[in-house]
Design a protein around this motif. Structure first.
Motif, short mmCIF file in Angstrom:
data_model
loop_
_atom_site.label_atom_id
_atom_site.label_comp_id
_atom_site.label_asym_id
_atom_site.label_seq_id
_atom_site.Cartn_x
_atom_site.Cartn_y
_atom_site.Cartn_z
N PRO A 129 23.68 41.80 37.90
CA PRO A 129 24.74 40.94 38.47
C PRO A 129 25.60 40.34 37.38
CG PRO A 129 22.66 39.76 38.43
CD PRO A 129 22.36 41.15 37.94
N ILE A 130 26.70 39.71 37.76
CA ILE A 130 27.66 39.17 36.80
C ILE A 130 27.19 37.80 36.31
CG2 ILE A 130 30.09 38.63 36.38
CD1 ILE A 130 30.78 40.11 38.94
N PRO A 131 27.13 37.58 35.00
CA PRO A 131 26.87 36.22 34.51
C PRO A 131 28.08 35.32 34.80
CG PRO A 131 26.61 37.88 32.77
CD PRO A 131 27.26 38.56 33.91
N ARG A 132 27.86 34.05 34.95
CA ARG A 132 28.92 33.12 35.32
C ARG A 132 30.11 33.18 34.38
NH1 ARG A 132 27.60 29.20 39.06
NH2 ARG A 132 25.43 29.21 39.75
N GLU A 133 29.84 33.33 33.09
CA GLU A 133 30.92 33.28 32.10
C GLU A 133 31.73 34.57 32.05
OE1 GLU A 133 27.22 34.73 29.91
OE2 GLU A 133 27.73 33.26 31.48
N LYS A 134 31.35 35.58 32.87
CA LYS A 134 32.04 36.87 32.83
C LYS A 134 32.88 37.16 34.08
CE LYS A 134 30.16 38.34 28.92
NZ LYS A 134 30.97 38.63 27.71
N PHE A 135 32.96 36.21 35.02
CA PHE A 135 33.68 36.48 36.28
C PHE A 135 35.16 36.76 36.04
CE2 PHE A 135 29.86 35.04 38.14
CZ PHE A 135 29.87 35.41 39.48
N ASN A 136 35.79 35.97 35.16
CA ASN A 136 37.21 36.18 34.82
C ASN A 136 38.10 36.27 36.06
OD1 ASN A 136 36.83 36.26 31.97
ND2 ASN A 136 36.10 38.36 32.13
N LEU A 137 37.93 35.34 36.98
CA LEU A 137 38.69 35.39 38.23
C LEU A 137 40.18 35.12 38.03
CD1 LEU A 137 36.11 33.70 40.60
CD2 LEU A 137 36.82 36.08 40.62
N ASN A 138 40.56 34.55 36.89
CA ASN A 138 41.99 34.41 36.60
C ASN A 138 42.70 35.75 36.49
OD1 ASN A 138 42.26 31.60 36.58
ND2 ASN A 138 41.59 31.43 34.46
N GLN A 139 41.92 36.82 36.29
CA GLN A 139 42.53 38.15 36.22
C GLN A 139 43.17 38.55 37.55
OE1 GLN A 139 42.98 40.30 33.50
NE2 GLN A 139 42.53 38.30 32.58
N ILE A 140 42.71 37.96 38.64
CA ILE A 140 43.35 38.24 39.93
C ILE A 140 44.81 37.81 39.88
CG2 ILE A 140 43.36 37.66 42.39
CD1 ILE A 140 40.29 37.32 42.13
N THR A 141 45.04 36.61 39.34
CA THR A 141 46.41 36.11 39.18
C THR A 141 47.21 37.03 38.26
OG1 THR A 141 45.59 33.86 39.45
CG2 THR A 141 47.80 34.10 38.55
N THR A 142 46.59 37.44 37.17
CA THR A 142 47.26 38.33 36.21
C THR A 142 47.66 39.64 36.87
OG1 THR A 142 46.02 37.38 34.36
CG2 THR A 142 46.98 39.57 34.02
N LEU A 143 46.76 40.25 37.61
CA LEU A 143 47.05 41.54 38.25
C LEU A 143 48.11 41.39 39.33
CD1 LEU A 143 43.42 42.98 38.56
CD2 LEU A 143 45.16 43.58 36.86
N LYS A 144 48.08 40.29 40.09
CA LYS A 144 49.09 40.09 41.13
C LYS A 144 50.48 39.94 40.53
CE LYS A 144 48.38 37.39 44.66
NZ LYS A 144 48.60 38.31 45.78
N ALA A 145 50.57 39.25 39.40
CA ALA A 145 51.87 39.07 38.75
C ALA A 145 52.36 40.38 38.14
CB ALA A 145 51.77 37.99 37.67
N ARG A 146 51.44 41.17 37.62
CA ARG A 146 51.82 42.41 36.92
C ARG A 146 52.15 43.54 37.91
NH1 ARG A 146 50.90 43.27 31.45
NH2 ARG A 146 50.81 45.43 30.70
#
Length: 519
Positions: A185-202
């Motif tokens: 499973p994903i460790p807490r420090e690796k979720f990188n959910l801000n990437q959703i914002t990055t991908l939506k903008a890109r």
């Protein structure tokens, strides 16, 4: 086996709010066990009324696995793949069950032969796993299949994602993107959910989702993903049974129930993207805290009230002039006693000054530019066009930002919602409009064109044209050299005006010049 034909059309697949439930190898090689999983999940999906896809994984194991590793391999995935092998007829039975339960059908192919099987069996969607997102022979085969595609981005750099997006766009593939972290499973420090914002903008033209591998007990990540703008969600599913246990990142139907409930709660908490109208409850709460205008001393009828004659205090009473509405030039229409509230019907409040009308419009224009992510430097000139006077500026006019005027000319033109620009032509200038944000209606020689972002419109010298917007619009005007007094209006009253009467021209936004030029 009857082959199902898939025909490309202009109808695109709706990826929004799609839940992808990945059975993976959690069928444990048992059709009976997998059937129970699918049927249990269908009850959860029906309970919540969500759009869901049941996903399988296909590998043609006789060719997918090297001959030397068919019986004994130190790769920990291969024994699992071999031990849970299902025949194609078995998968067909499970596909029939999934479709009979109302699921969309999805499958992840890991080799080219599996793509053919997917199309022949009649699946709705193809999923590209993160490990296959740089597998170009497989991607080419998938692009030829003519099915909607979702691809995951685990372990990819942005340039790799750019490659896949461009590849599918060039081939006319209908696709969506999953932010994914390929750790199980994903460790807490690796979720990188801000990437959703990055991908939506890109990639603003494509749905972006969140493919999860966290512990099933965690519900906060899906709520954050919703807040970040994810519109599609995926996780591994399965059920425990005698002799069958689940891995650390697969969810039972009960856990999927909780997961979807958390998604619904997040939708409620986040609300709409558009600024909502103020509710009665909120308006009342604010009203109970605002200050009203009170007479500091007796005020006689017909007097222009000065600031030192009033004070601002709670509570505000009905129909009272509130503190935020105070301005110089208010005239009393009747006598007002000391400490009495100044009621709106007791005074004459002057209209906003021309300066205030423009300043208020500038605030909205700046916000529109920020929203469209259009950055200006400090070296530009602004014209506030007000063909029927500044008092009518928000109805008729435009804000023209002059960027360059040489042999070529570039301007940014901003119109507020429901603002129009009167019909006119230019004797010398040829211009092309390109829409950057919002929707613009342009009438050229009597024919109306509706332009969306990216659209262009050529206006040649001597051609009558006008434009207006319902939504508010920002567009670029690229033209030959601009000359003053080269605009000839159909309304002859405008032509008779001096230039300064229909335009206020300032450096930058005119923060201090407006105070001198406009009252």
């Amino acid at each position: 086996m009857k082959k199902v034909e898939h025909v490309n059309s202009n109808v695109t697949f709706n990826f929004e709010n799609l839940f992808v439930l990945d059975l993976a190898n959690n069928h444990q090689g048992s059709v009976a066990h997998a059937t129970k999983v699918i049927q249990s999940l269908s009850q959860v999906v029906q309970k919540h009324g969500v759009n869901a896809a049941l996903k399988f994984q296909f590998r043609q194991l006789d060719t997918f696995i090297h001959p030397m590793h068919q019986k004994d391999s130190d790769n920990n995935h291969i024994p699992r793949f071999l031990s849970t092998r299902l025949a194609r007829d078995d998968f067909q039975k499970l596909l029939d069950v999934a479709q009979g339960c109302g699921f969309k059908s999805m499958c992840t192919p890991f080799d080219e032969e599996s793509v053919d099987v997917i199309t022949e069996m009649g699946f709705d969607i193809i999923k590209i796993a993160s490990c296959s997102a740089k597998d170009w022979p497989l991607l080419n085969k998938v692009a030829e299949a003519g099915l909607p595609v979702i691809f995951s981005t685990g372990g990819l750099e942005l340039r790799n994602i750019d490659d896949v997006v461009s590849f599918f766009e060039h081939r006319g593939v209908d696709f969506a993107i999953m932010h994914c972290v390929s750790i199980y499973p994903i460790p807490r420090e690796k979720f990188n959910l801000n990437q959703i914002t990055t991908l939506k903008a890109r990639y603003p033209d494509h749905v972006v989702g969140w493919s999860t591998h966290e512990a099933p007990s965690m519900t906060v990540p899906i709520q954050i993903a919703v807040a970040k703008g994810a519109q599609m969600f995926e996780r591994h599913v399965g059920m425990e049974a005698e002799g069958i246990s689940l891995n650390a990142y697969s969810s039972t139907p009960e856990q999927i129930d909780t997961w979807i409930s958390s998604w619904k709660e997040a939708l409620v908490l986040c609300g709409a993207n558009e600024r909502p109208a103020t509710s009665i409850e909120e308006a009342n709460a604010i009203a109970s805290l605002r200050r009203g205008v009170y007479a500091k001393k007796p005020i006689k009828k017909g007097v222009a009230i000065s600031r030192d004659q009033v004070y601002f205090a709670m509570p505000y009473v009905d129909d009272q002039l509130e503190s935020g509405a105070w301005k110089d030039g208010i005239v009393s229409q009747q006598d007002i006693g000391k400490d009495d509230p100044v009621l709106a019907n007791q005074v004459n409040v002057p209209h906003n000054t021309d300066q205030q009308i423009i300043k208020t419009a500038v605030h909205e224009v700046k916000a529109m530019l920020n929203d469209a992510k259009i950055v200006l430097g400090s070296d530009f000139e602004v014209e506030y066009s007000h063909h029927y006077g500044i008092k009518n500026f928000t109805k008729t006019g435009a804000v023209i930002i002059n960027c360059i005027n040489r042999e070529y000319c570039k301007k940014l033109i901003v119109q507020l919602p429901n603002q129009d620009h009167p019909e006119h032509f230019h004797k010398l200038k040829e211009e092309t409009f390109q829409i950057l944000s919002g929707t613009l209606h342009v009438k050229v020689e009597g024919k109306t064109h509706t332009l969306e972002p990216g659209d262009t419109c050529l206006v040649q010298p001597g051609v009558w044209h006008s434009f207006w917007t319902d939504t508010g619009c920002i567009f670029e005007e690229v033209s030959t050299t601009h000359y003053n007094d080269d605009s000839y209006y159909k309304d002859k009253a405008i032509n008779k005006l001096e230039r300064h009467q229909r335009k206020t021209k300032v450096d930058h936004w005119g923060r201090f010049q407006l105070e001198l030029m406009v009252k």
